[in-house]
Enzyme design. Structure first.
Site, PDB file in Angstrom:
ATOM      1  N   HIS A 178      -5.596   1.893   7.450  1.00 26.89           N
ATOM      2  CA  HIS A 178      -6.204   3.227   7.521  1.00 26.89           C
ATOM      3  C   HIS A 178      -5.054   4.232   7.437  1.00 26.89           C
ATOM      4  O   HIS A 178      -3.943   3.941   7.875  1.00 26.89           O
ATOM      5  CB  HIS A 178      -6.915   3.328   8.881  1.00 26.89           C
ATOM      6  CG  HIS A 178      -7.729   4.557   9.102  1.00 26.89           C
ATOM      7  ND1 HIS A 178      -7.162   5.774   9.378  1.00 26.89           N
ATOM      8  CD2 HIS A 178      -9.076   4.758   9.110  1.00 26.89           C
ATOM      9  CE1 HIS A 178      -8.130   6.679   9.552  1.00 26.89           C
ATOM     10  NE2 HIS A 178      -9.300   6.080   9.387  1.00 26.89           N
ATOM     11  N   ASP A 202      -3.160  -1.417  15.142  1.00 28.98           N
ATOM     12  CA  ASP A 202      -4.284  -0.482  15.101  1.00 28.98           C
ATOM     13  C   ASP A 202      -5.540  -1.283  15.450  1.00 28.98           C
ATOM     14  O   ASP A 202      -6.041  -2.046  14.632  1.00 28.98           O
ATOM     15  CB  ASP A 202      -4.381   0.127  13.691  1.00 28.98           C
ATOM     16  CG  ASP A 202      -5.673   0.899  13.464  1.00 28.98           C
ATOM     17  OD1 ASP A 202      -6.512   0.991  14.394  1.00 28.98           O
ATOM     18  OD2 ASP A 202      -5.854   1.397  12.337  1.00 28.98           O
ATOM     19  N   GLN A 260     -10.917  -0.827  15.326  1.00 31.44           N
ATOM     20  CA  GLN A 260     -12.162  -1.514  14.962  1.00 31.44           C
ATOM     21  C   GLN A 260     -12.336  -2.836  15.695  1.00 31.44           C
ATOM     22  O   GLN A 260     -13.329  -3.530  15.473  1.00 31.44           O
ATOM     23  CB  GLN A 260     -12.219  -1.775  13.446  1.00 31.44           C
ATOM     24  CG  GLN A 260     -12.142  -0.532  12.578  1.00 31.44           C
ATOM     25  CD  GLN A 260     -13.390   0.347  12.682  1.00 31.44           C
ATOM     26  OE1 GLN A 260     -14.411  -0.034  13.253  1.00 31.44           O
ATOM     27  NE2 GLN A 260     -13.312   1.542  12.113  1.00 31.44           N
ATOM     28  N   LYS A 279     -15.234   5.312  19.310  1.00 29.66           N
ATOM     29  CA  LYS A 279     -15.814   4.194  18.555  1.00 29.66           C
ATOM     30  C   LYS A 279     -16.360   3.116  19.481  1.00 29.66           C
ATOM     31  O   LYS A 279     -16.914   2.124  19.030  1.00 29.66           O
ATOM     32  CB  LYS A 279     -14.754   3.575  17.634  1.00 29.66           C
ATOM     33  CG  LYS A 279     -14.352   4.459  16.466  1.00 29.66           C
ATOM     34  CD  LYS A 279     -13.531   3.655  15.465  1.00 29.66           C
ATOM     35  CE  LYS A 279     -12.590   4.482  14.616  1.00 29.66           C
ATOM     36  NZ  LYS A 279     -13.236   5.391  13.707  1.00 29.66           N
ATOM     37  N   CYS A 336     -10.740   6.706   4.481  1.00 25.55           N
ATOM     38  CA  CYS A 336      -9.343   6.936   4.883  1.00 25.55           C
ATOM     39  C   CYS A 336      -8.455   5.747   4.571  1.00 25.55           C
ATOM     40  O   CYS A 336      -7.546   5.418   5.339  1.00 25.55           O
ATOM     41  CB  CYS A 336      -9.229   7.312   6.362  1.00 25.55           C
ATOM     42  SG  CYS A 336     -10.101   8.820   6.763  1.00 25.55           S
TER      43      CYS A 336
END
Lengths: 404, 131
Positions: free
Chosen positions: A119, A196, A199, A222, A362
């Protein structure tokens, strides 16, 4: 998954264009249960004050609530509270990591290794760090099936590699990367691993110690929490070495006119008044997810993804990006309809009350790697049902009939 | 399934004036970073009139249909009149566009305005009548 969960999310009762809302964009942001909305509002109603500095009872109470939230988030990812820095979200967390490592470990001529599936939030901070420090940015490539090419990654690791920054679960391909394996290889050359986890933390059990990364970033919004709050987890000894990204109030020890000493982590990285109510809201979101159980959250995501994936793969005019096995994917599917722009698909589905994402999510370099400007993406969470996935699929068939 | 006006579907499926214009007097490219849409508008102006207009591009149905329709709207019109074409004129010619997609519909108009400005500036530097 208990169907009554939907009742906890007031927004899911609304309609869009006269149709019941089917929200399939949780990878962008998730909806909020009443427990989170109320926790934030209750704090404003009952215990609100600034944190850290006040000596009056209300301030102490606010501080306690804020630190309780930190402890909940820490325990959710198998960490100690002192290792969890509250940030505005994943983007700020990754910028904090990139800034701090740029100042301390990246020297001119060194390398930072990212991947093609990042991302922009885990790419641009490293571009900037590389530029600022005169370092080289390298990227491990993605295979045609949408997985990291581990041989390529290994080949690009060297003694010059100071940082390996990668995504746990791709927000486009859904790919779950073998972080522990990659971290072990990165550590062998002495590199620091930045993950990261935007998710993954919301959708599956995550234990930062098992992952083996050194810094892990994720967002509250999220994972059923408020906007404006996220976290950076870091190994305590590493956090202790990093300089702050934001300087100002509440992150210092001693301040003179021409110098200052930093507070210990995590306060060092939380300059200014933090998003206190949002942190408390995130604590409530963690409680909510813990009650469901992250194993159950993961199973539900896998079930919905398997249903969508199987149906989409069975349609010859649909191209699906990323691995075909739902067991190694996050709870999302990126796809395209032959000859139809994703924005047209998203606009026509919207007319049916179905919210999916169309665009580059993104991740422009990743789309360029697959030779496409954009994709459609349907993503799922605890409140989605198999019936909603079926509604989405049959509406998608009508889009195809209308535009083919 | 509703959502797009018939005129949009028609121009998307059967684009008019698609392709390059080799003797264009003005040409400009406009891109939409949101979705990667890209449209090139080319015009040939003679005696103050748009004698020909063509477009090329990659993108969604709305931006491509809008480009196609726009070439039809301006061909044969005096430049002075084309320059007065507003966003609303184009949107209503398209039969209305959902508000989330206005930037797609207006992309070709931005390119057209720049193509005409380029045409203007080239005319100023090398006025054909004065060479």
């Amino acid at each position: 998954m208990d169907a009554r969960i939907r009742n906890d999310f007031p927004i899911l009762d609304r309609t869009v264009h006269g149709k019941p809302l089917v929200y399939l964009d949780s990878a962008a942001t998730s909806m909020k249960p009443r427990a989170v909305i109320e926790a934030e509002a209750d704090f404003y109603r009952e215990s609100y004050a600034n944190v850290r500095r006040g000596v009056y009872a209300l301030a102490a109470e606010a501080n306690e609530r804020y630190e309780e939230a930190r402890a909940k988030v820490a325990s959710f990812i198998g960490a100690q509270p002192g290792e969890v820095v509250f940030t505005r979200g994943t983007t700020e967390a990754l910028n904090l990591a990139a800034w701090g490592l740029g100042e301390t470990v990246v020297e001119p001529g060194d390398e930072i290794l990212v991947t093609e599936m990042e991302h922009h939030a885990n790419l641009l901070p490293w571009q900037e760090t590389a530029r600022r420090r005169g370092a080289r940015l390298a990227a491990a490539v993605v295979t045609p099936s949408g997985e990291l090419d581990l041989d390529d990654l290994r080949a690009k690791l060297s003694r010059r590699t100071k940082v390996v920054a990668l995504v746990h679960v791709s927000n486009v391909l859904g790919t779950v990367n073998p972080v522990a394996e990659i971290a072990a290889e990165a550590h062998r050359v002495g590199a620091i691993v930045v993950l990261d986890a935007a998710q993954s933390v919301p959708h599956m059990p995550v234990d930062v110690r098992e992952l083996g990364a050194d810094l892990v970033a994720f967002s509250g919004h999220k994972m059923l929490g408020p906007t404006g709050i996220g976290a950076l987890w870091g190994r305590a000894d590493l956090l202790a070495e990093l300089p702050p990204l934001l300087t100002g109030g509440e992150m210092v020890r001693e301040v003179w006119l021409n110098w200052a000493t930093w507070d210990e982590p995590p306060a060092r990285f939380e300059g200014g008044t933090p998003p206190i109510a949002q942190a408390i809201g995130l604590g409530a979101a963690v409680d909510y997810l813990t009650r469901i159980g992250m194993e159950a959250v993961r199973r539900h995501g896998e079930e919905l993804t398997a249903l969508a994936l199987g149906e989409l793969l069975a349609r010859p005019h649909v191209t699906v990006y990323g691995p075909h096995d739902p067991g190694v994917r996050g709870a999302l599917v990126a796809f395209s309809l032959a000859g139809i722009h994703p924005h047209d698909v998203a606009t026509l589905l919207d007319q049916e009350g179905i919210a999916i994402r169309g665009g580059h999510h993104c991740a422009q370099p990743l789309h360029r790697r697959f030779g496409i400007p954009a994709t459609c993406r349907a993503s799922f969470y605890v409140y989605n049902t198999p019936e909603e996935v079926k509604r989405f699929l049959s509406a998608l068939d009508r889009v195809w009939e209308a535009l083919r | 399934m509703t959502g797009y006006e018939e005129i949009i579907l028609d121009h998307w499926r059967h684009p008019r004036n698609k392709g390059r214009l080799p003797d264009a007097t003005g040409s400009a490219v406009e891109a939409n970073p949101l979705c990667g849409d890209i449209v090139r508008m080319e015009v040939k102006v003679a005696d103050g009139v748009v004698a020909a207009a063509r477009f090329t591009g990659e993108g969604c149905a709305i931006s491509l249909a809008s480009a196609s329709l726009l070439t039809e709207l301006i061909t044969g019109k005096p430049v002075a009149e084309v320059e007065k074409l507003t966003d609303e004129d184009l949107l209503s010619a398209l039969g209305g566009v959902v508000k989330t997609r206005l930037s797609c519909a207006l992309l070709p108009l931005g390119a057209l305005r720049r193509a005409l400005a380029a045409e203007d500036s080239s005319r100023r530097t090398l006025p054909p009548s004065e060479v």
